[in-house]
Design an enzyme around this catalytic site. Sequence first.
Site, PDB file in Angstrom:
ATOM      1  N   HIS A  78      -9.514 -59.462  91.752  1.00 30.32           N
ATOM      2  CA  HIS A  78      -9.667 -57.837  91.135  1.00 30.32           C
ATOM      3  C   HIS A  78      -8.653 -56.974  91.282  1.00 30.32           C
ATOM      4  CE1 HIS A  78     -10.795 -56.086  94.988  1.00 30.32           C
ATOM      5  NE2 HIS A  78     -11.317 -57.360  95.385  1.00 30.32           N
ATOM      6  N   ASP A  80      -9.388 -53.370  91.277  1.00 34.77           N
ATOM      7  CA  ASP A  80      -9.784 -52.286  91.823  1.00 34.77           C
ATOM      8  C   ASP A  80      -9.823 -52.076  93.070  1.00 34.77           C
ATOM      9  OD1 ASP A  80     -11.773 -54.070  91.694  1.00 34.77           O
ATOM     10  OD2 ASP A  80     -13.387 -52.660  92.179  1.00 34.77           O
ATOM     11  N   ASP A 109      -6.551 -56.373  99.889  1.00 31.99           N
ATOM     12  CA  ASP A 109      -7.749 -56.572  99.301  1.00 31.99           C
ATOM     13  C   ASP A 109      -7.849 -55.924  97.887  1.00 31.99           C
ATOM     14  OD1 ASP A 109     -10.498 -56.948  98.416  1.00 31.99           O
ATOM     15  OD2 ASP A 109     -11.413 -55.513  99.834  1.00 31.99           O
ATOM     16  N   GLU A 142     -15.057 -55.016  91.106  1.00 33.20           N
ATOM     17  CA  GLU A 142     -15.474 -55.672  92.231  1.00 33.20           C
ATOM     18  C   GLU A 142     -15.831 -54.785  93.372  1.00 33.20           C
ATOM     19  OE1 GLU A 142     -15.651 -58.243  95.707  1.00 33.20           O
ATOM     20  OE2 GLU A 142     -14.340 -56.354  95.396  1.00 33.20           O
ATOM     21  N   GLU A 143     -15.345 -53.838  93.734  1.00 33.39           N
ATOM     22  CA  GLU A 143     -15.554 -52.902  94.724  1.00 33.39           C
ATOM     23  C   GLU A 143     -16.741 -52.096  94.416  1.00 33.39           C
ATOM     24  OE1 GLU A 143     -14.367 -53.340  97.707  1.00 33.39           O
ATOM     25  OE2 GLU A 143     -12.384 -54.101  97.360  1.00 33.39           O
ATOM     26  N   GLU A 171      -9.552 -63.474  97.686  1.00 37.00           N
ATOM     27  CA  GLU A 171      -9.926 -62.264  98.661  1.00 37.00           C
ATOM     28  C   GLU A 171      -9.328 -62.769  99.983  1.00 37.00           C
ATOM     29  OE1 GLU A 171     -11.761 -60.033  98.326  1.00 37.00           O
ATOM     30  OE2 GLU A 171     -12.624 -60.115  96.270  1.00 37.00           O
ATOM     31  N   HIS A 356      -9.688 -51.944 103.593  1.00 41.81           N
ATOM     32  CA  HIS A 356     -10.410 -50.713 103.402  1.00 41.81           C
ATOM     33  C   HIS A 356     -10.162 -49.896 104.532  1.00 41.81           C
ATOM     34  CE1 HIS A 356     -13.892 -52.536 100.765  1.00 41.81           C
ATOM     35  NE2 HIS A 356     -12.625 -53.076 100.413  1.00 41.81           N
TER      36      HIS A 356
END
Length: 383
Positions: A78, A80, A109, A142-143, A171, A356
């Site tokens: 992903h 995003d 990520d 995805e997030e 991931e 994150h």
Amino acid sequence: MTAFTPAALTDPVPLLQGLLRCPSVTPKDAGALALVGQALETLGFTVTSLPFGPPEAPTPNLYARLGTARPFLCLAGHTDVVAPGPDWQHDPFSGHVEGGWIYGRGAADMKGGVAAFIAAAARRLRQGPLEGSLAFLLTGDEEGPARHGTRAVLRWMKEQGEKPDFCLLGEPTNPGQMGEMIKVGRRGSLNAVLKVPGVQGHVAYPHLADNPLHRLPALLTALTSSALDGGNQWFAPSSLQVTSIDTGNPVTNIIPAQVEIRLNIRFNNLHTGASLQKWLQEVAQAHAPGTEVAVSVSGEAFMTPAGREVALLGQAVEEVTGRRPVLDTGGGTSDARFITAMCPVAEFGLVGATMHKRDERISLASLEDLTRVTQLFMEQLGV
């Protein structure tokens, strides 16, 4: 738009910098998938843009394929990212490189994984035409809710007859060092809302009311005191966590008409979402009759058998990093929970220690390691 050449794409760093400069905070794409599409078209892939969802705000997705022969490997991920938050050392959307590290929201990520996968494909193609075929499945959701992302692309793939033999999801699987861990499964995740009914009334006249809060101790004890299971060889014990208890009552002299309990269960492959929903309903009716139970399952527990592909991936990881990776099923959910319904899937990516977080970053050495692992895996698989 950045101009790419096949030779330039063998280096994942410039592509990753380009992706990090796209502020693609879910649901915004900010040009990230267009950049990926341009890179893959440069390598000869047939690229299909797949916006799904409401016409006024569709979710951006991309599918690209090169070759028609088997084996058919799909690389997934992903573009995003989550919001960066304040107080970064460097602009979170600058792709700043310093001291052997590259900084940016999504570096770990998982824009770094996407860049490494594309660079691995470019290096493999530099050696000659594919013997098998290769596809990329990428989403911009995805997030977020993940309603119109990978799951929708998989439905489209099924309609088109696109069925990979194996999928590698990029991931960030490594806790501290490259080569530590391959994910071969994930726990399921269930969210539930339990609405315990009562009768509203004045606290001075309790005989005219029915306080639902007074039924909570027995209900919560029943939900939390007994282990759901003891785990097994591949999965830790399932875990139920109460996340909210609320009456919506702003005053002190009213007995509430209802209390709402929210909880999450991360469950292993000894359960299904349906079996846990049934258990929740039984417990609720036993201790608080009339309770409404609403359940949402974002993914079932699954595990990919440790077959040839997983073994080859482990060999590639060990050859490049010098570490023998453990096969693991822990952590949160990922889009692998959807992909497993189409084909076997495993996850291997970068170090996730800063994902994150403020100042998210990866080492340039780890980015090179992931590129080399992915290329070697392609070659060993016969792609």
